[in-house]
Design a protein around this motif. Sequence first.
Motif: not given
Length: 374
Positions: A64-86
């Motif tokens: 499951p980690v291998c098939v997760l595309p880069i764009g989905r990781i980018d969404l998670a990083i945006r949540l942490a950096r731009e929306h300041e979520v935990i």
Amino acid sequence: MKYVDEFRSGELAQGMARAIAAEAIRPAYRFMEFCGGHTHAIARYGLGELLPPQVRMIHGPGCPVCVLPIGRIDLAIRLAREHEVILCTYGDTLRVPASGGLSLLKAKAAGGDIRMVYSVADALRIAREQPQRQVVFLAIGFETTTPPTALAIFEAARLGLANFSVLCNHVLTPPAITHMLSTPENAAQVPLDGFVGPGHVSTVIGSRAYEPFASTFRKPVVIAGFEPLDVLQAILMLIRQVNTGRAEVENEYCRAVTRDGNRKAQALMAGVFELRDSFEWRGLGEMPLSALRIRAGFAGFDAEKRFALDYVAVPDHPACECGAILCGLKRPEECKLFGKVCSPENPVGACMVSSEGACAAQFSYGRHLRQEKT
């Protein structure tokens, strides 16, 4: 120890290897082990070295980690950096390379509140303990890890947790196998004679889920456990099916898997999730009806809707062969980065990151070194 030691007997393994060699009467057998857990079992116990040369095991996209595309990781990083979520996620996901040389681990080092958890229950606990912060769980995995995510969403709704949501990336096993068999270019480039079916996934969905494509595509499936004797027995059962012209679903892992699976877990998933029209898989591209999204009734716990996230596809590193490896087109050692630029300490692609990745298996157990000597 019951169900462990009795499935790791070297003497029995040698006997099964002799039986496989005696019954492998065709020039070639090509079997795909879909699950990354089987890939690691084959590498860890040296099962490939016990098989005759005409029996080839091909790695599948079952990590499951291998098939997760880069764009989905980018969404998670945006949540942490731009929306300041935990942002809460599993350990393997932290190190998957994302856009711009980033990863969740690097985003954490840069100040993002990104936390490794062992289960979605940990994320739910953090949301209860810190009601003033938005907490997002990055959910990944096949059908095995989907029921706990569904249960957490049910519990969050019961508790009225307005600060908890899920970035859902749960994907489905049968559609992926169907896609590989029904796509002409895949079928032509990677001709397969059968599948070693995943064990953990099958405890949830049951063996019945594989019956349609076994009959449609005439490819045998043997669901297997993860001990060395499990895998060898599954290979022997596949060879016997091929030799007799059968294409059935057989269950080697009968101590854990039934035909109908876990109906309570299935009902739980169906209550919270529905099929996405399409979802991008690393290496396999966009696949219809191959992933899940949160139902409208639980939309308040859908991080994509709560934070108005738009997905953007991102190409992999141009020199990384993860995509081809996940499709069975190449072996890990055929990637020019493997073991040189790309290693578990410095992964370029997801297949070297994950504990279930094919590249990590080959590198960690040194099987590629043995192959170079032969």
